[in-house]
Scaffold this active site. Structure first.
Site, mmCIF file in Angstrom:
data_model
loop_
_atom_site.group_PDB
_atom_site.id
_atom_site.type_symbol
_atom_site.label_atom_id
_atom_site.label_comp_id
_atom_site.label_asym_id
_atom_site.label_seq_id
_atom_site.Cartn_x
_atom_site.Cartn_y
_atom_site.Cartn_z
ATOM 1 N N ASP A 71 -7.116 -3.957 -5.126
ATOM 2 C CA ASP A 71 -6.669 -2.649 -4.630
ATOM 3 C C ASP A 71 -5.264 -2.299 -5.112
ATOM 4 O OD1 ASP A 71 -8.300 -4.338 -2.928
ATOM 5 O OD2 ASP A 71 -8.300 -2.774 -1.402
ATOM 6 N N ASP B 122 0.798 -1.227 0.000
ATOM 7 C CA ASP B 122 0.000 0.000 0.000
ATOM 8 C C ASP B 122 0.832 1.278 0.000
ATOM 9 O OD1 ASP B 122 -2.723 -0.865 -0.076
ATOM 10 O OD2 ASP B 122 -2.455 -1.668 1.943
#
Length: 371
Positions: A155, A96
């Site tokens: 994601d 991330d």
């Protein structure tokens, strides 16, 4: 384009500015290394440290509001919080880093093109690239979990922007190649024929063979998790921006059509948290979708472009209404109401979300620039 009056956009940005001033003051009172995450069911502000995947979003909100309003308070708060994320440039335990660093330091670099900020972003890109496996053709999202050897979530498409930016900045084509391999592998294995997406695809680490296709945050392995669809839409639109490869454009357009035309898409275009459900709406999915559609319109033919813009306008007007926009002083200063974080584990249900606010502001600014 319908409704050339920018009044409602400016009103929404002013409301967001006032809310963010409240949240910034509360965060600053907590001391350094603290970032806003959400508000729990009892109304308590939920916080994170720098290593949480959402840590870069609130600094990014402040940077974008600085762009929109020229507020010194937003600039100074954004810079202060951004610099508190510096340690994460070397974090190789998460996929991330794009969210964490590009939404904060990447925004900062627009206004402070210093060697320090640039180097932090480049270092973060190399940390992210360390999670790439050539046998699989993807960046690993999570560590091995249950029986999953190499889980990759949709994601992760969003984190490729950091790699593509760094490749352009440094001339290191390996970073670009990694991003393209990941996007191509995801295109092959994450999407069904109707361009609905699995949330999770896990691979065998040595052979690259798919061992699982399903979900962790969606309603079921066969359903379409709304935010996952939005991540895919945004991610492939972004990949087309960097590569001009038409396969990414067609992919993004196909995902957009799936979402827009889905029989379970509400009339206000604020989707339920999963396209198989009729309970909680997810304002964050709508914000991400709107921002992506506005960019995608720039690359599409006139007919599709107008449809994408009109849908994004409807989404943003509805998000800017009292139904979804928090009243002044509510939610500790978060901007949007009615987000859904992780429904299956009962986390952040019908709550504000830092990433929802980030993409809402981004979408408003993108729309304002089109008018």
């Amino acid at each position: 384009m319908e409704d050339n009056n920018q009044g409602w956009i400016n009103k929404a940005l002013t409301s967001a500015l006032k809310q963010s001033e409240i949240l910034l003051s509360e965060i600053e009172a907590k001391g350094e290394g603290v970032f806003p995450r959400s508000v729990d069911m009892n109304g308590k502000l939920m916080l994170s440290d720098a290593s949480w995947w959402c840590s870069g979003f609130f600094p990014g909100v402040l940077w974008q509001l600085y762009e929109a309003t020229n507020s010194k308070r937003m600039h100074d708060g954004a810079l202060r919080l951004t610099l508190q994320l510096a340690s994460q440039q070397y974090n190789k335990t998460t996929h991330d880093l794009g969210f964490m660093m590009y939404c904060s330091y990447g925004q900062a670099y627009k206004y402070h093109t210093t060697k320090h900020i640039r180097q932090v972003l480049v270092n973060a890109a190399y940390s992210l690239s360390s999670r790439f496996n050539g046998n699989v053709g993807c960046i690993q999202s999570w560590e091995p979990w249950n029986w999953w050897q190499f889980p990759v979530i949709i994601d992760n498409m969003m984190n490729l922007e950091l790699l593509m930016w760094a490749a352009n900045e440094t001339g290191d084509t390996n970073l670009r190649d990694i991003a393209i391999r990941h996007a191509d592998t995801t295109m092959k294995n994450h999407f069904r024929d109707d361009l609905s997406s699995y949330h999770v695809v896990s691979y065998k680490k040595n052979s690259g063979e798919v061992e699982f296709q399903g979900t962790n945050q969606g309603a079921s392995d066969s359903s379409a998790w709304a935010r996952g669809q939005a991540w895919g839409l945004y991610g492939y639109t972004m990949m087309y921006r960097f590569t001009h490869d038409k396969k990414y454009l067609y992919m993004a357009q196909g995902i957009a059509k799936f979402m827009i035309n889905h029989p379970n898409m509400p009339k206000d275009y604020i989707p339920y948290w999963d396209f198989s459900r009729h309970d909680y709406r997810d304002s964050s999915s709508a914000a991400i979708m709107a921002s992506a559609l506005l960019e995608l319109a720039s690359y599409s033919d006139e007919c599709d472009a107008q449809e994408f813009i009109n849908i994004a306008i409807k989404q943003l007007k509805n998000l800017s209404s009292g139904k979804y926009l928090a009243r002044h002083g509510a939610q500790h200063g978060f901007i949007l109401k009615h987000g859904v974080g992780n429904y299956p584990i009962n986390s952040e249900i019908d709550a504000p979300l830092s990433y929802g606010d980030y993409y809402y502001i981004e979408a408003l600014i993108r729309l304002k620039k089109k008018r």
